[in-house]
Design a protein around this motif. Structure first.
Motif, mmCIF file in Angstrom:
data_model
loop_
_atom_site.group_PDB
_atom_site.id
_atom_site.type_symbol
_atom_site.label_atom_id
_atom_site.label_comp_id
_atom_site.label_asym_id
_atom_site.label_seq_id
_atom_site.Cartn_x
_atom_site.Cartn_y
_atom_site.Cartn_z
ATOM 1 N N THR A 24 19.824 9.698 -7.514
ATOM 2 C CA THR A 24 18.741 10.681 -7.531
ATOM 3 C C THR A 24 18.323 11.018 -8.956
ATOM 4 N N ARG A 25 19.297 11.197 -9.828
ATOM 5 C CA ARG A 25 18.961 11.516 -11.215
ATOM 6 C C ARG A 25 18.241 10.346 -11.891
ATOM 7 N N PHE A 26 18.634 9.119 -11.557
ATOM 8 C CA PHE A 26 17.924 7.946 -12.079
ATOM 9 C C PHE A 26 16.480 7.931 -11.571
ATOM 10 N N ILE A 27 16.323 8.253 -10.289
ATOM 11 C CA ILE A 27 14.982 8.285 -9.693
ATOM 12 C C ILE A 27 14.094 9.305 -10.407
ATOM 13 N N TYR A 28 14.646 10.464 -10.719
ATOM 14 C CA TYR A 28 13.862 11.483 -11.411
ATOM 15 C C TYR A 28 13.402 10.981 -12.781
ATOM 16 N N LYS A 29 14.292 10.283 -13.494
ATOM 17 C CA LYS A 29 13.921 9.750 -14.805
ATOM 18 C C LYS A 29 12.863 8.663 -14.661
ATOM 19 N N LEU A 30 13.048 7.776 -13.674
ATOM 20 C CA LEU A 30 12.105 6.677 -13.459
ATOM 21 C C LEU A 30 10.720 7.205 -13.102
ATOM 22 N N THR A 31 10.688 8.141 -12.145
ATOM 23 C CA THR A 31 9.386 8.618 -11.657
ATOM 24 C C THR A 31 8.715 9.594 -12.620
ATOM 25 N N HIS A 32 9.477 10.132 -13.560
ATOM 26 C CA HIS A 32 8.841 10.922 -14.616
ATOM 27 C C HIS A 32 7.906 10.039 -15.442
ATOM 28 N N LEU A 33 8.275 8.768 -15.581
ATOM 29 C CA LEU A 33 7.473 7.819 -16.347
ATOM 30 C C LEU A 33 6.444 7.105 -15.484
ATOM 31 N N PHE A 34 6.834 6.755 -14.259
ATOM 32 C CA PHE A 34 5.975 5.951 -13.376
ATOM 33 C C PHE A 34 5.773 6.703 -12.052
ATOM 34 N N HIS A 35 4.558 7.110 -11.807
ATOM 35 C CA HIS A 35 4.298 7.835 -10.565
ATOM 36 C C HIS A 35 2.838 7.738 -10.129
ATOM 37 N N SER A 36 2.179 6.669 -10.477
ATOM 38 C CA SER A 36 0.796 6.491 -10.039
ATOM 39 C C SER A 36 0.762 6.212 -8.533
ATOM 40 N N GLU A 37 -0.419 6.341 -7.947
ATOM 41 C CA GLU A 37 -0.565 6.028 -6.523
ATOM 42 C C GLU A 37 -0.189 4.569 -6.252
ATOM 43 N N ASN A 38 -0.585 3.667 -7.133
ATOM 44 C CA ASN A 38 -0.238 2.253 -6.946
ATOM 45 C C ASN A 38 1.268 2.044 -7.008
ATOM 46 N N PHE A 39 1.943 2.747 -7.913
ATOM 47 C CA PHE A 39 3.401 2.635 -8.003
ATOM 48 C C PHE A 39 4.060 3.158 -6.725
ATOM 49 N N ILE A 40 3.542 4.251 -6.187
ATOM 50 C CA ILE A 40 4.086 4.806 -4.934
ATOM 51 C C ILE A 40 3.896 3.817 -3.787
ATOM 52 N N LEU A 41 2.735 3.169 -3.734
ATOM 53 C CA LEU A 41 2.487 2.177 -2.683
ATOM 54 C C LEU A 41 3.438 0.987 -2.822
ATOM 55 N N LYS A 42 3.767 0.607 -4.062
ATOM 56 C CA LYS A 42 4.744 -0.476 -4.274
ATOM 57 C C LYS A 42 6.127 -0.051 -3.766
ATOM 58 N N LEU A 43 6.512 1.192 -4.046
ATOM 59 C CA LEU A 43 7.796 1.693 -3.544
ATOM 60 C C LEU A 43 7.820 1.702 -2.024
ATOM 61 N N ASN A 44 6.690 2.040 -1.416
ATOM 62 C CA ASN A 44 6.618 2.020 0.051
ATOM 63 C C ASN A 44 6.807 0.603 0.582
ATOM 64 N N ARG A 45 6.189 -0.378 -0.086
ATOM 65 C CA ARG A 45 6.359 -1.769 0.344
ATOM 66 C C ARG A 45 7.813 -2.203 0.207
ATOM 67 N N LEU A 46 8.469 -1.804 -0.878
ATOM 68 C CA LEU A 46 9.891 -2.139 -1.056
ATOM 69 C C LEU A 46 10.745 -1.462 0.012
ATOM 70 N N GLN A 47 10.418 -0.222 0.344
ATOM 71 C CA GLN A 47 11.123 0.454 1.440
ATOM 72 C C GLN A 47 10.971 -0.341 2.732
ATOM 73 N N GLN A 48 9.743 -0.771 3.024
ATOM 74 C CA GLN A 48 9.494 -1.489 4.278
ATOM 75 C C GLN A 48 10.207 -2.845 4.315
ATOM 76 N N ILE A 49 10.313 -3.494 3.165
ATOM 77 C CA ILE A 49 10.994 -4.789 3.115
ATOM 78 C C ILE A 49 12.468 -4.652 3.517
ATOM 79 N N THR A 50 13.066 -3.495 3.250
ATOM 80 C CA THR A 50 14.480 -3.302 3.608
ATOM 81 C C THR A 50 14.714 -3.365 5.115
ATOM 82 N N PHE A 51 13.639 -3.234 5.906
ATOM 83 C CA PHE A 51 13.785 -3.289 7.366
ATOM 84 C C PHE A 51 13.709 -4.713 7.913
ATOM 85 N N LYS A 52 13.358 -5.665 7.056
ATOM 86 C CA LYS A 52 13.002 -7.003 7.513
ATOM 87 C C LYS A 52 14.067 -7.647 8.387
#
Length: 465
Positions: free
Chosen positions: A106-134
């Motif tokens: 969680t602390r790593f996520i906070y550091k990462l998203t402090h730098l990267f948090h655009s809508e496109n970046f969020i959509l990429k994270l969503n795609r990575l989340q969905q890939i975990t279900f494959k």
């Protein structure tokens, strides 16, 4: 005629879409209605729905899925934190100093998203989340169910629960149209990201539509339909009518006295409830109200009422309404979501709203429920961060609450004196804020309560083309 799959995610969704007229109206509108249930099939016993009910396997979220979901949610908060205290507060609340694996992550996520948090970046994270279900067995099970039942539209009655994400993924792979209903008035203005992306979105109001377009920049206006909400529909359905005399008898009220009704939140959101109940009870004992009253307290259906046991012993004149919700199963990552309301509970709640004279709560959506019956509402917020109480005054800076305060449709009570005065004013002049209540309801719920389910069903059919 088309087939619709209705995903019931939890107990509140059960109340809103099973105990309303939604299923009956959908059966008139669609060739077939199939319920895909995140609740056990036994939850529907006795409701005579006359449609297929498919009990979904319980999804257990593993670390990779959790990581991308958490990163997506925190990035969403980072993107929208500017000038939004509610989102800033949730960012602070969700941070952890835990030494567990998820704590470090969680602390790593906070550091990462402090730098990267655009809508496109969020959509990429969503795609990575969905890939975990494959390659997950539960995903294949969901895919097989969708192949078997061949729905034209999969309608999710809540947009946020993480356990619906693999079903969204399965629908995407099958190229099945998806729609969701935005669950609550505060979900967009202060909460994290949705569980996934949908093709269509049904919202309460024009206000919620504008919020959706603001917080989800990839969504287009033609994907959104304003339908109102079925949350309040049982209040206008005749089958939930209770006679006033029967209501007073059931709650052991004195027939000639007005009813003061305090509705609790759960301990996580409203930890000062005992203080508020104690304040009202002492005012009654010390004759500080303009008249004698009946006093009733309804606890939250999301928790057991153990924290109120001392108050019940101390003030035997308080009448208690413990919500009649049934725990359908406990082996679930969000076990509280598996509690469902009984018909008796809907009857009790409607009667409480209809026949009480004033409602008191800590900034709850229950304020809107009570306003459906044109009754005065008081919001209690004693905690200021320095007086030893949980700081519930901070919620006054949340965007959705600011609109309530600006409307002047409710009375704020920040201390004991203000609360007692507000109760007395409400008892003497219950219509004083009538116009303000009407304007707030129009803002928060842009459609009439009557006909909500029919409107929902027809809107969903239009989505299928």
């Amino acid at each position: 005629m088309k087939r619709i799959g209705v995903v019931i995610t939890d107990g509140v969704g059960f109340r809103n879409f099973i105990l309303s007229d939604f299923i009956n109206e959908s059966k008139k509108t669609f060739e077939e209605v199939i319920i895909f249930s995140c609740l056990p099939q036994s939850a529907y016993d006795g409701h005579n729905l006359d449609c297929k009910i498919i009990e979904l396997d319980v999804f257990q979220e593993k670390f990779p899925t959790w990581f991308f979901r958490k990163a997506k949610e925190v990035a969403h908060l980072q993107l929208h934190k500017k000038n939004n205290f509610g989102i800033q507060d949730n960012l602070k609340t969700n941070f952890t100093s835990s030494k567990s694996v998820r704590g470090f992550a969680t602390r790593f996520i906070y550091k990462l998203t402090h730098l990267f948090h655009s809508e496109n970046f969020i959509l990429k994270l969503n795609r990575l989340q969905q890939i975990t279900f494959k390659s997950k067995p539960v995903t294949q099970t969901y895919s097989d169910l969708l192949s078997t039942h061949k729905v034209d539209l999969l309608f999710f009655t809540h947009q946020r629960p993480p356990y619906i994400a693999p079903l969204i993924y399965a629908a995407e792979k099958k190229k099945i149209q998806t729609a969701t209903f935005i669950f609550s008035w505060d979900n967009l203005a202060s909460k994290g990201r949705m569980a996934g992306n949908f093709n269509h979105y049904l919202v309460w109001s024009d206000l919620m539509k504008s919020e959706l377009l603001h917080f989800y920049q990839s969504i287009r206006e033609n994907q959104i339909t304003v339908v109102g909400t079925p949350q309040f529909e049982p209040y206008v359905l005749g089958r939930y009518k209770t006679d006033k005399a029967d209501f007073f008898k059931k709650f052991n009220f004195k027939n000639d006295l007005p009813v003061v009704y305090f509705s609790c939140g759960d301990v996580a959101t409203s930890p000062n409830d005992q203080v508020y109940i104690d304040t009202i009870a002492r005012a009654i004992l010390n004759n500080k109200l303009v008249t004698e009253v009946n006093f009733v307290v309804r606890t939250s259906p999301a928790e057991e009422p153990k924290r109120f046991e001392e108050l019940a012993l101390k003030y035997p004149f308080i009448q208690w309404n413990f919500p009649q919700w049934i725990q359908t199963r406990s082996n679930h990552q969000e076990s509280w979501s598996q509690r469902i309301p009984t018909v008796e509970d809907v009857l009790d709640l409607k009667a409480l709203l209809q026949y009480s004279d004033v409602n008191i709560n800590m900034l709850s959506t229950m304020s809107l429920d009570f306003m459906q019956f044109d009754k005065p509402v008081i919001n209690t917020v004693f905690g200021n961060g320095t007086n030893g109480l949980a700081n519930d005054q901070r919620f006054l800076k949340y965007a959705h609450i600011e609109k309530v305060i600006e409307s002047k449709a409710v009375t704020l009570a920040k201390n004991e004196e203000e609360l007692i005065n507000a109760i007395n004013v409400s008892l003497k002049s219950p219509m004083a804020q009538k116009k303000e209540r009407e304007l707030l309801i129009a803002l928060e719920i842009s459609k009439s309560i009557e006909g909500t389910s029919e409107r929902l069903a027809k809107s969903l059919l239009e989505i299928t083309g």
